[in-house]
Motif scaffolding. Structure first.
Motif, PDB file in Angstrom:
ATOM      1  N   UNK A 121      44.227  46.149  41.021  1.00 51.04           N
ATOM      2  CA  UNK A 121      43.087  45.234  40.929  1.00 51.04           C
ATOM      3  C   UNK A 121      42.109  45.408  42.097  1.00 51.04           C
ATOM      4  N   UNK A 122      42.619  45.654  43.285  1.00 48.53           N
ATOM      5  CA  UNK A 122      41.737  45.837  44.431  1.00 48.53           C
ATOM      6  C   UNK A 122      40.875  47.080  44.259  1.00 48.53           C
ATOM      7  N   UNK A 128      33.903  48.680  41.306  1.00 52.84           N
ATOM      8  CA  UNK A 128      32.843  48.074  40.490  1.00 52.84           C
ATOM      9  C   UNK A 128      31.770  47.427  41.351  1.00 52.84           C
ATOM     10  N   UNK A 129      32.140  46.975  42.544  1.00 45.97           N
ATOM     11  CA  UNK A 129      31.129  46.325  43.391  1.00 45.97           C
ATOM     12  C   UNK A 129      30.155  47.335  43.982  1.00 45.97           C
ATOM     13  N   UNK A 130      30.406  48.626  43.800  1.00 50.15           N
ATOM     14  CA  UNK A 130      29.444  49.646  44.210  1.00 50.15           C
ATOM     15  C   UNK A 130      28.272  49.725  43.239  1.00 50.15           C
ATOM     16  N   UNK A 138      34.765  39.168  47.763  1.00 50.84           N
ATOM     17  CA  UNK A 138      35.747  40.068  48.359  1.00 50.84           C
ATOM     18  C   UNK A 138      37.138  39.476  48.471  1.00 50.84           C
ATOM     19  N   UNK A 139      37.233  38.174  48.732  1.00 49.19           N
ATOM     20  CA  UNK A 139      38.537  37.539  48.879  1.00 49.19           C
ATOM     21  C   UNK A 139      39.001  36.943  47.553  1.00 49.19           C
ATOM     22  N   UNK A 170      34.865  37.984  40.331  1.00 54.81           N
ATOM     23  CA  UNK A 170      35.914  37.646  41.309  1.00 54.81           C
ATOM     24  C   UNK A 170      37.253  38.184  40.827  1.00 54.81           C
ATOM     25  N   UNK A 171      38.204  38.276  41.758  1.00 50.93           N
ATOM     26  CA  UNK A 171      39.525  38.840  41.454  1.00 50.93           C
ATOM     27  C   UNK A 171      40.621  37.969  42.034  1.00 50.93           C
TER      28      UNK A 171
END
Length: 361
Positions: A121-122, A128-130, A138-139, A170-171
């Protein structure tokens, strides 16, 4: 008989009534002049519509004039009120200098990476955030499992600011195995897109144990935690590391609220061997252009997984942290085989449900 005035004498003075009339006219004229002067003086002092403002107290010398100008005030204005003895003067509220406008707004996430722990997942989040159309937290907020009582506004406040054209992501991998999470996310928005990163459940369990062992060296062995009775092949499904890999069981809770079309499954294995291909599917699922491609990745042989090449905003490549890519503990091959047998029926059901064969056997 009337008397005549003697010849050669001046005529007699005017009668008394005439003299009184003359005096009255003189008095009225004098009063009129006085009133006119008084009105003119007032207009010059306080400032009429056509007259410039003057000061009430005239100055006789230059020095006195300067002193009077400093102390005097325009007519009609009351002096400023003084604070009562012993009280402090009211403090002025400082004016904050206008700062740069912060673009965008904080929005509830349109997409959530809900699982699974130690599946990758990280990596998905960092990759994807690129994308320029994605902003990701991020958290891990753990809102739908641990902090739900804080409310949606607290949850929203954690999110990054996004433009109308951007997606908030979010994750929190523990959502996938939390029974209340599907209903809670559905109540937030039934249109939320869900991403689940899955991995061979046996490999995932070993990775989970390796991470725990690095923090708690005194825990029992992997074999001891995996089985209630190894000789009989009874697996302990109460151990979270084992239970997470029963994907078909957890998926049933999600399908009660969300259709399969709103859930995208990422292969943790292909994320390592073909990151661009897996991320291309993620971008398609999110409805954004395929910007993240092969040119964005390179394989880090030391860590054993791909990393992002340097971007325009950074001169350094983006690789996952030290906690990723640990060397797994060595497990007895017979234990691994027993766990494969245990997971096989769950895997087959999972393949059939999602319509995808992950080839974990």
């Amino acid at each position: 008989m009337a008397h005549r005035a003697p010849s050669g004498r001046a005529p007699a003075a005017a009668p008394a009534p005439s003299r009184r009339l003359a005096r009255r006219v003189l008095v009225l004229f004098t009063l009129s002049l006085s009133c006119s002067y008084l009105c003119y003086s007032l207009l010059c002092c306080c400032g009429g519509p056509a007259a410039p403002r003057a000061r009430c107290a005239p100055a006789r010398t230059a020095a006195a004039a300067k002193k009077l100008l400093q102390k005097s005030r325009p007519c009609g204005r009351p002096p400023p009120a003084e604070p009562p003895p012993g009280s402090a003067a009211p403090a002025r509220r400082p004016r904050e200098p206008p700062g740069p406008a912060r673009p965008g707004a904080k929005r509830l996430p349109q997409a959530i990476v809900v699982g699974v722990k130690k599946g990758g997942t990280r990596a998905v989040l960092e990759f994807i955030r690129a994308h320029p159309e994605v902003r990701a937290l991020g958290t891990e907020p753990h809102f739908f499992d641990r902090n739900y009582d804080r409310g949606l506004e607290w949850y929203r406040s954690l999110m990054p600011r996004t433009l109308d054209s951007q997606i908030t992501v979010e994750k929190t991998p523990s959502y996938f195995v939390t029974k209340e999470a599907p209903r809670r996310i559905f109540n937030m928005s039934r249109d939320t897109k869900l991403i689940v990163v899955v991995r061979n459940p046996v490999t995932r369990a070993i990775s989970d144990y390796t991470q725990t062992l690095s923090k708690k060296p005194d825990i029992p062995t992997f074999e001891g935690l995996s089985f209630r009775n190894r000789s009989l092949g009874l697996v302990d499904t109460s151990w979270n590391a084992i239970r997470i890999g029963m994907y078909a069981v957890h998926l049933e809770s999600w399908l009660q609220y969300f259709p399969l079309s709103q859930i995208h499954f990422v292969s943790g294995e292909k994320l390592i061997t073909d990151p661009a291909g897996e991320m291309g599917k993620v971008q398609d699922f999110l409805g954004i252009k395929r910007v993240i491609t092969d040119k964005h990745f390179y394989f880090n042989k030391t860590k054993g997984f791909p990393c992002l090449k340097k971007s325009e905003s950074s001169s350094l490549p983006r690789c996952l942290g030290k906690s990723k890519g640990r060397t797994h503990v060595q497990i007895d091959p017979e234990v691994i085989e027993q766990l494969r047998d245990f997971y096989r029926p769950y895997n087959i059901k999972f393949y059939e449900t999602v319509g995808q064969d992950f080839r974990w056997e």
